[in-house]
Design an enzyme around this catalytic site. Structure first.
Site, PDB file in Angstrom:
ATOM      1  CB  SER A  56      -0.942   0.005   1.190  1.00  0.00           C
ATOM      2  OG  SER A  56      -0.223  -0.133   2.398  1.00  0.00           O
ATOM      3  CG  HIS A  86      -3.562  -1.103  -1.794  1.00  0.00           C
ATOM      4  ND1 HIS A  86      -3.904   0.221  -1.758  1.00  0.00           N
ATOM      5  CD2 HIS A  86      -3.489  -1.511  -0.502  1.00  0.00           C
ATOM      6  CE1 HIS A  86      -4.017   0.619  -0.502  1.00  0.00           C
ATOM      7  NE2 HIS A  86      -3.770  -0.421   0.283  1.00  0.00           N
ATOM      8  CE  LYS A 141      -7.192  -0.395   0.722  1.00  0.00           C
ATOM      9  NZ  LYS A 141      -7.481   0.713   1.636  1.00  0.00           N
TER      10      LYS A 141
END
Ligand code: PMP
Length: 427
Positions: A185, A213, A244
């Site tokens: 990240s 991610h 995300k």
């Protein structure tokens, strides 16, 4: 008698030693979010280049419609945990969607990705078991280990030889779990999964990959780095988040492990917290579907990530990776003070990124972390590069960029920040 909070004096000291700035670098307030990539911050129209909105899903009309309908039909919340009154048919439908998306037999939805890691790591490895963690793993993975009782072994970041060395020292018949991330990240670097899996298998260890991610971003249908590297069949557990690329909140685990469903009866961070509200579940289900087919958005995201990376390198910034390994591009700065000063000046110039330093970053790095969205335009990337050029020159981080070809090209473009009202009206 010391007060309990006295133990944080060193942190209070470091925080207050930083120069005064118009905005707090660690608690920025968005006055108004205008779109996936724009907000008003401190009264100024600002490009957002520090969110995790990789696929730009937060304003996806279909997801918003689905959320509205679910809100009308199911109310604002479930008021209960998954094991009591908090499992609605849409929670089961979302789990079925995730299992189908990943081509896995089982999927379990948690209330956040943090809780998914907390749950998995504290539950599946017990006191006679070992968890081997990549040193750069996210706080939720470390916290999951702290909540459980397994023996914890850290290995060097992305270093399969070091993992192998540590696995070799462990009792042969002990349970072992290797934990890595697809994309890390803070620095945005990708894991070499094949050698990690090979090392794990050589010593009978299971492997968990956190694709927080990389979901949406990597792989032909957005399943993550395991898909991109074609190793999915060898991964035991994939952890992910809806906060995300999916554009809302929540977490999940998918797996083919035959006994996976028992986790619903033993995993405390799944059992002892309220389940996700219907609106969130509905928008996540739609978003996963859209992400699966969003090849064009993915291609655009990779193009602009490459453009940002090479543009910053051409300006003379020192980058953490040699190429864009993800939409996260991290720029090294010489100290926390320099990083915070850079962050503040960049914000004044109308670009929001993240500032980070130890212990949140590995290798003692102080960085400006930029993370792009498929919703960013090429023009916004030019604007970000322009602002980096100006701030970097003004603060003496880079040399006079006016001599570089890129800067010459950029300075030819007129730079006129739009007033907030004009931007809001244009939506
Ligand atoms: N894993 C990783 C690698 C993360 O970076 C994060 C959040 N930054 C999480 C898990 C937790 O996700 P969530 O926001 O859903 O709690």
């Amino acid at each position: 008698m010391p007060a309990l909070l006295d133990k944080f004096d060193a942190i209070i000291e470091t925080r207050s030693s930083l120069p005064d700035m118009p905005q707090d670098p660690f608690h920025i307030v968005m006055d108004k979010v205008l779109s996936q990539t724009e907000a008003v911050i401190g009264g100024r129209h600002t490009i957002l280049a520090g969110t995790n909105n990789y696929m730009g899903m937060t304003f996806e009309p279909e997801a918003i419609d689905a959320a509205r309908k679910a809100l009308d039909q199911g109310g604002t919340g479930t008021t209960g945990s998954r094991v009591l009154n908090g499992t609605y048919s849409i929670h089961k439908a979302l789990e079925a969607k995730l299992a189908e998306f990943y081509g896995m037999k089982h999927a379990m939805v948690f209330s956040t990705g943090y809780l998914a890691n907390l749950g998995m790591l504290s539950t599946i490895a017990d006191k006679d078991d070992y968890i081997l963690l990549d040193a750069d793993c996210h706080a939720s993975i470390f916290d999951g280990c702290a909540l459980g009782q397994a023996q914890i072994v850290r290995f060097r970041h992305n270093d399969a030889a070091d993992l192998r060395k540590r696995l070799r020292r462990l009792p042969e018949d002990a349970g072992k779990l290797v934990v890595v991330e697809g994309v890390y990240s803070m620095l945005g670097d990708e894991a070499p999964l094949r050698p990690m899996i090979d090392a794990a298998h050589e010593f009978g260890a299971e492997i968990l990959v956190d694709e927080a991610h990389s979901m949406g971003v990597c792989g032909s249908t957005g399943r993550g780095v395991a898909q991109a590297q074609m190793v999915e069949a060898d991964v035991d557990y994939i952890v992910g988040t809806f906060s995300k690329s999916v554009g809302t909140v929540g977490g999940f685990v998918v797996s083919n492990q035959p006994k996976f469903e028992v986790l619903r009866l033993v995993c405390r961070p799944y059992m002892f917290t309220a389940s996700l509200p219907p609106s969130v579940v509905a928008s996540a289900t739609v978003a996963v579907d859209i992400i699966e087919k969003a090849q064009e958005k993915r291609a655009h995201l990779w193009n602009i990530a490459q453009k940002l990376h090479s543009g910053l390198a051409a300006l003379g910034f020192e980058l953490v990776t040699d190429r864009a390994e993800s939409p996260i591009v991290a720029v090294k700065l010489p100290s926390l003070e320099a990083a915070v000063g850079f962050w503040s000046a960049l914000l004044e110039a109308g670009v929001y990124g993240n500032v980070a330093g130890p212990p949140a970053t590995p290798q003692g790095l102080n960085i400006m972390r930029l993370s792009l969205s498929a919703a960013h335009t090429e023009a916004q990337i030019d604007q970000i590069l322009m602002s980096f050029s100006e701030v970097g020159t003004a603060l003496g981080i880079i040399q006079t960029p006016s001599e570089t070809p890129l800067a010459t090209a950029m300075s030819a473009q007129a730079r006129s920040p739009q007033p907030v009202d004009a931007v809001a009206a244009s939506r």
